[in-house]
Design a protein around this motif. Structure first.
Motif, PDB file in Angstrom:
ATOM      1  N   PHE A  90       4.480  42.919  22.031  1.00  0.00           N
ATOM      2  CA  PHE A  90       4.828  43.021  23.440  1.00  0.00           C
ATOM      3  C   PHE A  90       3.664  43.686  24.177  1.00  0.00           C
ATOM      4  CE2 PHE A  90       8.879  42.392  21.528  1.00  0.00           C
ATOM      5  CZ  PHE A  90       9.721  41.881  22.512  1.00  0.00           C
ATOM      6  N   ILE A  91       3.276  43.095  25.307  1.00  0.00           N
ATOM      7  CA  ILE A  91       2.178  43.646  26.106  1.00  0.00           C
ATOM      8  C   ILE A  91       2.614  43.675  27.569  1.00  0.00           C
ATOM      9  CG2 ILE A  91      -0.228  43.365  26.837  1.00  0.00           C
ATOM     10  CD1 ILE A  91      -0.734  41.795  24.271  1.00  0.00           C
ATOM     11  N   PRO A  92       2.623  44.844  28.220  1.00  0.00           N
ATOM     12  CA  PRO A  92       2.912  44.893  29.661  1.00  0.00           C
ATOM     13  C   PRO A  92       1.702  44.376  30.426  1.00  0.00           C
ATOM     14  CG  PRO A  92       2.292  47.073  28.891  1.00  0.00           C
ATOM     15  CD  PRO A  92       2.318  46.169  27.664  1.00  0.00           C
ATOM     16  N   CYS A  93       1.929  43.701  31.548  1.00  0.00           N
ATOM     17  CA  CYS A  93       0.780  43.163  32.276  1.00  0.00           C
ATOM     18  C   CYS A  93       1.139  42.841  33.722  1.00  0.00           C
ATOM     19  CB  CYS A  93       0.240  41.913  31.595  1.00  0.00           C
ATOM     20  SG  CYS A  93       1.330  40.480  31.719  1.00  0.00           S
ATOM     21  N   SER A  94       0.116  42.497  34.469  1.00  0.00           N
ATOM     22  CA  SER A  94       0.275  42.012  35.835  1.00  0.00           C
ATOM     23  C   SER A  94      -0.567  40.754  35.985  1.00  0.00           C
ATOM     24  CB  SER A  94      -0.176  43.068  36.850  1.00  0.00           C
ATOM     25  OG  SER A  94      -0.308  42.480  38.134  1.00  0.00           O
ATOM     26  N   GLY A  95       0.092  39.632  36.194  1.00  0.00           N
ATOM     27  CA  GLY A  95      -0.642  38.394  36.414  1.00  0.00           C
ATOM     28  C   GLY A  95      -1.356  38.393  37.746  1.00  0.00           C
ATOM     29  N   ARG A  96      -0.839  39.143  38.702  1.00  0.00           N
ATOM     30  CA  ARG A  96      -1.432  39.179  40.047  1.00  0.00           C
ATOM     31  C   ARG A  96      -2.758  39.920  40.046  1.00  0.00           C
ATOM     32  NH1 ARG A  96      -1.399  42.560  44.444  1.00  0.00           N
ATOM     33  NH2 ARG A  96      -0.162  44.095  43.293  1.00  0.00           N
ATOM     34  N   GLY A  98      -4.272  41.060  37.071  1.00  0.00           N
ATOM     35  CA  GLY A  98      -4.985  40.857  35.815  1.00  0.00           C
ATOM     36  C   GLY A  98      -4.938  42.050  34.882  1.00  0.00           C
ATOM     37  N   ALA A  99      -4.214  43.100  35.270  1.00  0.00           N
ATOM     38  CA  ALA A  99      -4.137  44.303  34.444  1.00  0.00           C
ATOM     39  C   ALA A  99      -3.524  43.995  33.088  1.00  0.00           C
ATOM     40  CB  ALA A  99      -3.305  45.374  35.162  1.00  0.00           C
ATOM     41  N   MET A 100      -4.151  44.451  32.036  1.00  0.00           N
ATOM     42  CA  MET A 100      -3.748  44.317  30.638  1.00  0.00           C
ATOM     43  C   MET A 100      -3.959  42.916  30.079  1.00  0.00           C
ATOM     44  SD  MET A 100      -3.124  47.285  29.580  1.00  0.00           S
ATOM     45  CE  MET A 100      -2.846  46.642  27.945  1.00  0.00           C
ATOM     46  N   LEU A 101      -4.485  42.008  30.885  1.00  0.00           N
ATOM     47  CA  LEU A 101      -4.809  40.684  30.355  1.00  0.00           C
ATOM     48  C   LEU A 101      -6.193  40.703  29.712  1.00  0.00           C
ATOM     49  CD1 LEU A 101      -3.441  38.364  33.183  1.00  0.00           C
ATOM     50  CD2 LEU A 101      -2.356  38.982  31.014  1.00  0.00           C
ATOM     51  N   GLU A 103      -8.590  43.669  30.652  1.00  0.00           N
ATOM     52  CA  GLU A 103      -8.955  45.081  30.564  1.00  0.00           C
ATOM     53  C   GLU A 103      -7.745  45.967  30.849  1.00  0.00           C
ATOM     54  OE1 GLU A 103     -12.125  45.746  33.278  1.00  0.00           O
ATOM     55  OE2 GLU A 103     -13.621  44.699  32.073  1.00  0.00           O
ATOM     56  N   HIS A 104      -7.764  47.153  30.245  1.00  0.00           N
ATOM     57  CA  HIS A 104      -6.731  48.167  30.505  1.00  0.00           C
ATOM     58  C   HIS A 104      -7.004  48.782  31.879  1.00  0.00           C
ATOM     59  CE1 HIS A 104      -4.081  51.591  30.003  1.00  0.00           C
ATOM     60  NE2 HIS A 104      -3.704  51.156  28.803  1.00  0.00           N
ATOM     61  N   PRO A 105      -5.973  48.913  32.726  1.00  0.00           N
ATOM     62  CA  PRO A 105      -6.212  49.460  34.069  1.00  0.00           C
ATOM     63  C   PRO A 105      -6.478  50.957  34.098  1.00  0.00           C
ATOM     64  CG  PRO A 105      -3.874  49.080  33.720  1.00  0.00           C
ATOM     65  CD  PRO A 105      -4.579  48.512  32.524  1.00  0.00           C
ATOM     66  N   GLY A 106      -6.358  51.629  32.955  1.00  0.00           N
ATOM     67  CA  GLY A 106      -6.630  53.065  32.899  1.00  0.00           C
ATOM     68  C   GLY A 106      -5.376  53.901  32.817  1.00  0.00           C
ATOM     69  N   PRO A 107      -5.505  55.139  32.320  1.00  0.00           N
ATOM     70  CA  PRO A 107      -4.339  56.009  32.112  1.00  0.00           C
ATOM     71  C   PRO A 107      -3.626  56.415  33.404  1.00  0.00           C
ATOM     72  CG  PRO A 107      -6.392  57.210  31.749  1.00  0.00           C
ATOM     73  CD  PRO A 107      -6.756  55.776  31.871  1.00  0.00           C
ATOM     74  N   LYS A 108      -4.310  56.363  34.521  1.00  0.00           N
ATOM     75  CA  LYS A 108      -3.645  56.715  35.774  1.00  0.00           C
ATOM     76  C   LYS A 108      -2.583  55.687  36.153  1.00  0.00           C
ATOM     77  CE  LYS A 108      -7.376  59.410  37.892  1.00  0.00           C
ATOM     78  NZ  LYS A 108      -8.270  59.547  39.083  1.00  0.00           N
ATOM     79  N   VAL A 109      -2.799  54.439  35.719  1.00  0.00           N
ATOM     80  CA  VAL A 109      -1.837  53.371  36.017  1.00  0.00           C
ATOM     81  C   VAL A 109      -0.826  53.217  34.887  1.00  0.00           C
ATOM     82  CG1 VAL A 109      -1.552  50.914  36.545  1.00  0.00           C
ATOM     83  CG2 VAL A 109      -3.539  52.157  37.418  1.00  0.00           C
ATOM     84  N   VAL A 110      -1.343  53.149  33.643  1.00  0.00           N
ATOM     85  CA  VAL A 110      -0.475  52.967  32.475  1.00  0.00           C
ATOM     86  C   VAL A 110      -0.890  53.976  31.406  1.00  0.00           C
ATOM     87  CG1 VAL A 110       0.536  51.287  30.882  1.00  0.00           C
ATOM     88  CG2 VAL A 110      -0.556  50.481  32.961  1.00  0.00           C
ATOM     89  N   SER A 111      -0.300  55.134  31.451  1.00  0.00           N
ATOM     90  CA  SER A 111      -0.666  56.178  30.494  1.00  0.00           C
ATOM     91  C   SER A 111       0.075  56.033  29.168  1.00  0.00           C
ATOM     92  CB  SER A 111      -0.353  57.558  31.101  1.00  0.00           C
ATOM     93  OG  SER A 111       1.044  57.652  31.398  1.00  0.00           O
ATOM     94  N   TRP A 112       1.199  55.305  29.180  1.00  0.00           N
ATOM     95  CA  TRP A 112       2.083  55.259  28.009  1.00  0.00           C
ATOM     96  C   TRP A 112       1.782  54.091  27.064  1.00  0.00           C
ATOM     97  CZ3 TRP A 112       4.473  50.587  28.538  1.00  0.00           C
ATOM     98  CH2 TRP A 112       4.622  50.077  29.835  1.00  0.00           C
TER      99      TRP A 112
END
Length: 334
Positions: A90-96, A98-101, A103-112
Motif C-alpha cells: 500500500f502506498i499513499p499518494c496524490s495523482g494531482r 505527484g506526491a509519492m509517485l 518522490e517523497h514530499p517530505g516529512p512536513k507533508v507525510v511524516s508517518w
C-alpha cells in the motif's frame, strides 16, 4: 479489462481516499472488490494499491484514514489469495501533485510513511521466472492485415524466432513467422514474458480469432475441447445455479458462452474435501466440481488443465456484466 489483466504480471489498484468514494467502490458489488478478484483469478502475481487523493481537503494526508482503508482492504485481499507482505504493498499518494509517485514530499507533508515511492517499488521488484525452454504458447489477443497477417499477444511459454514454423490452434493451421516486433522494434527472436507482434505467412486474417494459440511444431500443441470439468467458486449470484444454467466464459482472451451440464460434488471450503450434493443446485459462497460445455454446436477452444498450464486453465464466468464465479479447469473431456 479481463483480456488485458490476463497478460499482466503486476496490477495497480488505485483507491480514492476521499470520504465516501472508497466506501462506494468497496461495498458489495463495487468495482474495487470485483477488479481485485478478477486480477487474482487471471494470475496476476503482485498488487500495488495506490491510495490516491490523500491531499484532498477531506483527508489532508491523515494517517488514520490511510490505515482505515489499508485495514479493510487487506482483509479482503487475503480472501482473494493475495499475501499481504509478499504480494501486495500500500502506498499513499496524490495523482494531482505527484506526491509519492516519484518522490517523497517530505516529512512536513507525510511524516508517518517511510516506505518506497511507487517508482522505487517498481524498480525493486525481482524478475519473474520464465519458462524460456518450454513449449511455445502465445495466446492471440488481436490480428490484423498490414502487408501480411499480423498477430498480437504475450508469449507465455517458450520462445519464437524468425523462420520458425508453427501451428495455430485449435484449427491446426501451419504458419511461418517472417517478422517479429517487440516494443515497435524489429528483432530476430523473442522469449516468454514479452508482448510481441508477429507477421505470419500461409494464413489469412479471417482464419484467426482472439483466443487462438500459437504453438511450436516440436512439442505437442495445446489441448482443445468443448467440454470440461472444473472447480468453481460462486462469488456473486442472487439465485441458485442448476443444470442448464448458461454464462459467458472468459479464459485468457477466449470469450464464449457455456452451459452447465452436470453438478458433480461440493467442496468444503475449510477442509478442501469433496462432499455429495444434498440438493440439485449450487449457490453463492459455495465451491463445487461441475461440468461445462460450449453452447455453440461443434465449437472448440484452446484450453488446458490448471495443473498443466495455469494461464489457460483459469477462467471467469460473467453474466449481465458482473462476475458470477471463478474457476480452474480440472479435466478436459473428449
Amino acid at each position: 479489462m479481463i483480456g488485458g489483466a490476463s497478460q499482466a504480471d503486476i496490477a495497480i489498484l488505485v483507491i480514492s481516499a476521499r470520504k465516501g468514494e472508497f466506501e462506494t467502490g468497496f461495498e458489495r458489488g463495487g468495482q474495487t472488490r470485483e477488479h481485485t478478484m478478477l486480477v487474482k483469478t487471471v494470475g496476476v502475481r503482485n498488487l500495488i494499491v495506490l491510495v490516491n487523493k490523500m491531499d484532498d481537503q477531506t483527508v489532508n494526508w491523515d494517517e488514520a484514514r490511510y490505515r482505515e482503508i489499508e485495514g479493510k482492504l487487506s482483509l479482503y485481499l487475503k480472501t482473494c489469495g493475495f499475501k499481504s507482505e509478499k504480494d501486495t504493498i500500500f502506498i499513499p499518494c496524490s495523482g494531482r501533485t505527484g506526491a509519492m509517485l516519484i518522490e517523497h514530499p517530505g516529512p512536513k507533508v507525510v511524516s508517518w510513511y517511510t516506505g518506497p515511492t511507487f517508482i522505487e517499488y517498481l524498480d525493486r521488484i525481482s524478475s519473474f521466472d520464465r519458462n524460456i525452454d518450454g513449449c511455445l504458447r502465445m495466446p492471440i489477443v488481436q490480428r490484423y492485415k498490414d502487408m501480411g497477417v499480423i498477430v498480437l499477444g504475450k508469449i507465455e511459454s517458450g520462445q519464437v524466432r524468425v523462420g520458425d514454423r508453427c501451428l495455430i490452434m485449435p484449427n491446426r493451421t501451419r504458419v511461418e513467422v517472417t517478422n517479429i516486433y517487440y516494443e515497435d522494434i524489429e528483432t530476430d527472436s523473442s522469449v516468454c514474458g514479452e508482448n510481441v507482434r508477429l507477421k505470419l505467412k500461409n494464413v489469412e486474417e479471417e482464419e484467426i480469432s482472439p483466443g487462438f494459440v500459437l504453438c511450436d511444431m516440436i512439442h505437442e500443441p495445446c489441448h482443445m475441447g468443448r467440454a470440461f470439468d472444473a472447480q468453481v467458486a460462486i462469488i456473486d449470484c442472487n439465485s441458485i445455479i442448476t443444470v442448464g444454467y448458461s454464462a459467458i466464459l472468459h479464459l485468457y482472451t477466449t470469450v464464449v458462452k457455456v452451459e452447465l451440464k452436470k453438478l458433480i460434488s461440493l467442496i468444503d471450503r475449510k477442509t478442501g474435501n469433496e462432499t455429495k450434493l444434498s440438493m440439485p443446485f449450487i449457490k453463492q459462497d459455495q465451491t463445487a466440481i461441475v461440468r461445462f460445455e460450449l453452447s455453440e454446436p461443434n465449437a472448440t477452444i484452446c484450453i488446458e488443465t490448471y495443473k498443466d498450464f495455469s494461464k489457460l486453465g483459469r477462467f471467469i464466468l460473467r453474466e449481465d456484466d458482473h462476475t458470477v464465479a471463478v474457476g480452474q479447469v480440472l479435466k478436459i473431456n473428449p
